[in-house]
Design an enzyme around this catalytic site. Structure first.
Site, PDB file in Angstrom:
ATOM      1  N   ARG A 104       0.887  -1.169   0.000  1.00  0.00           N
ATOM      2  CA  ARG A 104       0.000   0.000   0.000  1.00  0.00           C
ATOM      3  C   ARG A 104       0.910   1.200   0.000  1.00  0.00           C
ATOM      4  NH1 ARG A 104      -5.338   1.437   3.410  1.00  0.00           N
ATOM      5  NH2 ARG A 104      -6.080   0.035   1.788  1.00  0.00           N
ATOM      6  N   HIS A 131      -7.321   0.985  -6.440  1.00  0.00           N
ATOM      7  CA  HIS A 131      -7.506   0.064  -5.296  1.00  0.00           C
ATOM      8  C   HIS A 131      -8.143  -1.233  -5.830  1.00  0.00           C
ATOM      9  CE1 HIS A 131      -7.699  -1.327  -1.325  1.00  0.00           C
ATOM     10  NE2 HIS A 131      -8.599  -0.536  -0.793  1.00  0.00           N
ATOM     11  N   GLN A 134      -9.906  -4.052  -3.560  1.00  0.00           N
ATOM     12  CA  GLN A 134     -11.226  -3.646  -3.078  1.00  0.00           C
ATOM     13  C   GLN A 134     -12.296  -3.943  -4.133  1.00  0.00           C
ATOM     14  OE1 GLN A 134     -12.061  -2.021   0.059  1.00  0.00           O
ATOM     15  NE2 GLN A 134     -14.042  -2.708  -0.659  1.00  0.00           N
ATOM     16  N   ASP A 222     -17.430   7.074  -1.648  1.00  0.00           N
ATOM     17  CA  ASP A 222     -16.204   6.935  -0.868  1.00  0.00           C
ATOM     18  C   ASP A 222     -15.965   8.263  -0.152  1.00  0.00           C
ATOM     19  OD1 ASP A 222     -13.769   5.987   0.138  1.00  0.00           O
ATOM     20  OD2 ASP A 222     -12.667   6.219  -1.744  1.00  0.00           O
ATOM     21  N   CYS A 263     -16.236   1.332   0.359  1.00  0.00           N
ATOM     22  CA  CYS A 263     -15.041   0.556   0.713  1.00  0.00           C
ATOM     23  C   CYS A 263     -14.677   0.677   2.183  1.00  0.00           C
ATOM     24  CB  CYS A 263     -13.865   0.955  -0.172  1.00  0.00           C
ATOM     25  SG  CYS A 263     -13.312   2.655   0.077  1.00  0.00           S
ATOM     26  N   ARG A 291     -13.270  -8.812   1.304  1.00  0.00           N
ATOM     27  CA  ARG A 291     -11.854  -8.518   1.087  1.00  0.00           C
ATOM     28  C   ARG A 291     -11.026  -9.765   1.403  1.00  0.00           C
ATOM     29  NH1 ARG A 291      -9.923  -3.330   1.385  1.00  0.00           N
ATOM     30  NH2 ARG A 291      -8.008  -4.327   0.655  1.00  0.00           N
TER      31      ARG A 291
END
Ligand code: CP
Ligand code: NVA
Length: 304
Positions: A104, A131, A134, A222, A263, A291
């Site tokens: 990340r 991402h 996700q 988001d 997310c 996930r």
């Protein structure tokens, strides 16, 4: 000469057949019929976090253990990466110790540099640009509640950020319609939109949330300020994004069976109301759980 490692970098870099294979494998992992018998026994996976994380950190850590492998969590502050050792050298060294690397990070270029110099698979656990892990969980969540996503309609309302970019990639790769409602100035990156257009994707960018959500099967949003965004720009962002908040009134424009995804982490009263995220159409806890299953499938595919 050994084969090139199977990286999981971004959905636009992966073939639709591979992504569908990983998704179905994720469903089997969830059902308990794949990933058993410790397939990663004796293997270690480095987890590099240059930004905070709850879900990615715990779901990768636990998922690797469930597959019989060993996670090695690395924070920049405790490593030479944080003191300026290059990403390339880190990649070369880690490849001598571990069997895969999840990162990340901030700039997408760092992810790509890591993949270029690593001789083991590299997995994108979020960058400023995308991402993809996700999205595998999100598409899995959609399908588990509403059936095949192909040809269906997803509406994004909010910032044209890294999640929006990965939704665009997913729409092309999984063949669904994506309508993004974003303020002027916070649209998804032009190069991602240009890629989707060249691929023949069914993507539209609107400036009206109600229009985007009309008749949608799924509504997504988001945070208004992502990790790495300028905190001093918060007020301006909030003002621009306020009309894109997901409220019950907005959800009412979607199909009656529509689900809400986010997310996480979420900010109730900002990008989504408590009534929506804690309401009957929300599937965010399944999404967070998925996930784990989706990433176990990604690991199995990378290390197959
Ligand atoms: N959705 C997600 O990636 O959450 P974390 O930042 O907690 O990992
Ligand atoms: N867009 C958010 C996603 C967090 C999982 C961020 O980058 O901070």
């Amino acid at each position: 000469m050994t084969d090139a490692p199977r990286h999981f970098l971004d959905l636009d870099r992966l073939a639709p057949e591979d992504l569908r294979h990983i998704l179905e494998l994720g469903k089997l992992c969830k059902a308990g019929t794949a990933g058993r018998d410790r397939p990663l026994d004796g293997q270690a996976v480095a987890l590099i976090f240059e930004k905070p994380s709850t879900r990615t950190r715990v779901s990768f850590d636990v998922g690797i253990r469930q597959l019989g492998g060993e996670p090695v969590v690395m924070e920049p502050a405790g490593t030479q990466l944080g003191r300026g050792e290059t990403v390339a050298d880190t990649a070369r060294v880690l490849s001598r110790y571990v069997d895969a690397i999840m990162i990340r990070t901030t700039k997408e270029e760092k992810l790509l540099e890591l993949a270029e110099y690593a001789s083991v698979p590299v997995i994108n656990g979020l960058t400023d640009r995308t991402h993809p892990c996700q999205l595998m969980a999100d598409v899995m969540t959609f399908e588990e509640h509403l059936g095949p996503i192909g040809g269906r309609v997803v509406a994004w309302s909010g910032d044209g950020n890294n999640m929006a970019a990965s939704w665009i990639h997913a729409a092309v790769r999984f063949d669904f319609e994506l309508r993004l409602a974003c303020p002027e100035g916070l649209a998804p990156p032009a190069e991602v939109l240009a890629w989707a257009k060249a691929e023949g994707g069914s993507i539209s960018v609107l400036h009206d949330a109600a229009q985007a959500v009309e008749g949608a099967d799924c509504v997504v949003t988001d945070t208004w300020v992502s990790m790495g965004d300028d905190e001093n720009d918060k007020q301006r962002r909030h003002a621009l994004l306020q009309p894109f908040a997901v409220t019950e009134e907005l959800m009412a424009r979607a199909k009656s069976h529509a689900i809400f995804l986010h997310c996480l982490p979420a900010h109730r009263g900002e990008e989504v109301t408590a009534a929506v995220i804690d309401g009957p159409q929300s599937r965010v806890w399944d999404e967070a759980e998925n996930r784990l299953h989706a990433q176990k499938a990604i690991l199995l595919w990378c290390l197959a």
